[in-house]
Design an enzyme around this catalytic site. Structure first.
Site, PDB file in Angstrom:
ATOM      1  N   LYS A 113      49.139  32.598  40.607  1.00 14.81           N
ATOM      2  CA  LYS A 113      49.028  33.384  41.844  1.00 14.81           C
ATOM      3  C   LYS A 113      50.218  33.099  42.752  1.00 14.81           C
ATOM      4  O   LYS A 113      50.771  34.001  43.373  1.00 14.81           O
ATOM      5  CB  LYS A 113      47.694  33.068  42.547  1.00 14.81           C
ATOM      6  CG  LYS A 113      46.495  33.650  41.802  1.00 14.81           C
ATOM      7  CD  LYS A 113      45.151  33.123  42.280  1.00 14.81           C
ATOM      8  CE  LYS A 113      44.025  33.659  41.389  1.00 14.81           C
ATOM      9  NZ  LYS A 113      42.698  33.129  41.689  1.00 14.81           N
TER      10      LYS A 113
ATOM     11  N   GLN B  20      40.171  29.045  45.775  1.00 16.72           N
ATOM     12  CA  GLN B  20      39.905  29.172  44.341  1.00 16.72           C
ATOM     13  C   GLN B  20      38.484  28.703  44.014  1.00 16.72           C
ATOM     14  O   GLN B  20      38.053  27.637  44.450  1.00 16.72           O
ATOM     15  CB  GLN B  20      40.939  28.354  43.546  1.00 16.72           C
ATOM     16  CG  GLN B  20      40.827  28.477  42.034  1.00 16.72           C
ATOM     17  CD  GLN B  20      41.176  29.864  41.502  1.00 16.72           C
ATOM     18  OE1 GLN B  20      41.862  30.645  42.140  1.00 16.72           O
ATOM     19  NE2 GLN B  20      40.682  30.176  40.313  1.00 16.72           N
TER      20      GLN B  20
ATOM     21  N   ASP C 218      40.376  38.281  48.440  1.00 13.51           N
ATOM     22  CA  ASP C 218      39.486  38.310  47.272  1.00 13.51           C
ATOM     23  C   ASP C 218      38.419  39.398  47.415  1.00 13.51           C
ATOM     24  O   ASP C 218      37.768  39.757  46.435  1.00 13.51           O
ATOM     25  CB  ASP C 218      38.739  36.974  47.143  1.00 13.51           C
ATOM     26  CG  ASP C 218      39.402  35.990  46.196  1.00 13.51           C
ATOM     27  OD1 ASP C 218      39.953  36.439  45.171  1.00 13.51           O
ATOM     28  OD2 ASP C 218      39.331  34.780  46.475  1.00 13.51           O
TER      29      ASP C 218
HETATM   30  N1  GUN Z   1      38.191  31.885  40.187  1.00 11.84           N
HETATM   31  C1  GUN Z   1      38.280  32.702  39.118  1.00 11.84           C
HETATM   32  N2  GUN Z   1      38.631  33.939  39.511  1.00 11.84           N
HETATM   33  C2  GUN Z   1      38.768  33.902  40.847  1.00 11.84           C
HETATM   34  C3  GUN Z   1      39.130  34.874  41.821  1.00 11.84           C
HETATM   35  O1  GUN Z   1      39.378  36.051  41.546  1.00 11.84           O
HETATM   36  N3  GUN Z   1      39.169  34.438  43.100  1.00 11.84           N
HETATM   37  C4  GUN Z   1      38.881  33.165  43.448  1.00 11.84           C
HETATM   38  N4  GUN Z   1      38.947  32.839  44.734  1.00 11.84           N
HETATM   39  N5  GUN Z   1      38.538  32.240  42.565  1.00 11.84           N
HETATM   40  C5  GUN Z   1      38.491  32.615  41.279  1.00 11.84           C
END
Ligand code: GUN
Length: 283
Positions: free
Chosen positions: A53, A97, A120
């Site tokens: 990311k 996350q 998100d």
């Molecule tokens: N963990 C796995 N996928 C995601 C996501 O799309 N966003 C977040 N915040 N955590 C994750």
């Protein structure tokens, strides 16, 4: 007839290039979109996702801040960090996350995020906006799935979509996005009596279960669009989705591979949301 492959890597590259162009415009006006990513604990898979990311942001010309905290971090300390980032004008998007360590309630964390920075799309304000058809941040994975479906050129009005899985992050928002696009939507889950009876009637199948071989060739209508959100490992440790790819590709009209399907699009849509967070702040 073998299904057309929907290439998530290629589509994600296009989306990233479009984002990078819009970032240039913002930067020319003195604003650099910024994403803050918080990782609590040392789950190796999460560490890899988070690194991707951050590098995606930088490649698109955005600023990114990665905060790593030990697994022992308290919930109140994490909430304090979220509040500080909410108040930081250089940060347009915040991503915490998941999963978080067990002593931290993810709902508390999500509720503390400023909805305007919740890239998100997990905050109830954004989930609710999707429910009632208002503007808000859309959850990245189902948003990416919609873009993948769009590449087929199939109009969703009059089509039957079956979503397998009802998570807040994928299944539920996916169903709402398909509904918004005028599909007729069925949501299946672990309590569904006869999954195959539903999927065999589906023009679009979205598999978001987390169990490999959930969707097999005998369960798919010839010509259907099959989107595989799963991320599992087989006995050999190889990454695989929820769909028996080798079997289903002989029946489906379109199919996404794992890897190289939904995953890259989830990452790309995070950039889109972060860019939009910065653009909306200026609007
Ligand atoms: N963990 C796995 N996928 C995601 C996501 O799309 N966003 C977040 N915040 N955590 C994750």
């Amino acid at each position: 007839m073998t299904a057309h492959l929907i290439d998530g890597n290629a589509l994600a590259a296009q989306v990233r290039a479009q984002v990078a162009e819009r970032v240039k415009v913002l930067r020319a006006g003195g604003v650099q979109p910024g994403l803050a990513v918080i990782l609590v604990g040392d789950d190796p898979a999460s560490a890899v996702y988070v690194k991707h990311k951050v590098t995606d942001c930088e490649a698109a010309g955005m600023r990114s801040v990665l905060e790593r905290h030990p697994a022992t971090m308290t919930e109140s300390d994490l909430l304090a960090r979220v509040r500080a980032l909410n108040a930081d004008d250089g940060v347009h998007g915040i991503l915490v996350q998941m999963p978080l360590p067990k002593h931290i309630d993810p709902q508390q964390v999500i509720a503390t995020l400023s909805p305007a920075k919740d890239v998100d799309g997990f905050h109830v304000a954004n989930a609710g906006a999707l429910l009632v058809g208002q503007k808000g941040f859309k959850a990245c994975t189902p948003y990416g799935c919609m873009k993948l479906i769009e590449t087929t050129g199939v109009a969703l009005r009059g089509k039957h979509a079956v979503v397998i899985g009802r998570s807040n992050t994928v299944g539920k928002p996916m169903a709402l996005m398909l509904l918004q696009a005028n599909a007729t939507v069925t949501v299946c889950h672990s309590g569904t009596a006869d999954l195959a009876a539903h999927t065999r009637n589906a023009d679009i199948v979205i598999a978001a279960v987390g169990r490999r071989d959930t969707v097999r060739a005998s369960m798919v209508k010839p010509g259907a669009i099959v989107i595989d959100v799963g991320m599992n490992r087989n006995e050999a440790g190889k990454l695989c989705g929820d769909v028996d790819f080798a079997g289903v590709r002989e029946v489906a009209g379109w199919i996404t591979p794992v890897p190289g399907g939904v995953g890259p699009m989830t990452r790309a849509m995070l950039l889109v949301n972060t860019l939009e967070a910065a653009e909306r702040r200026l609007a």
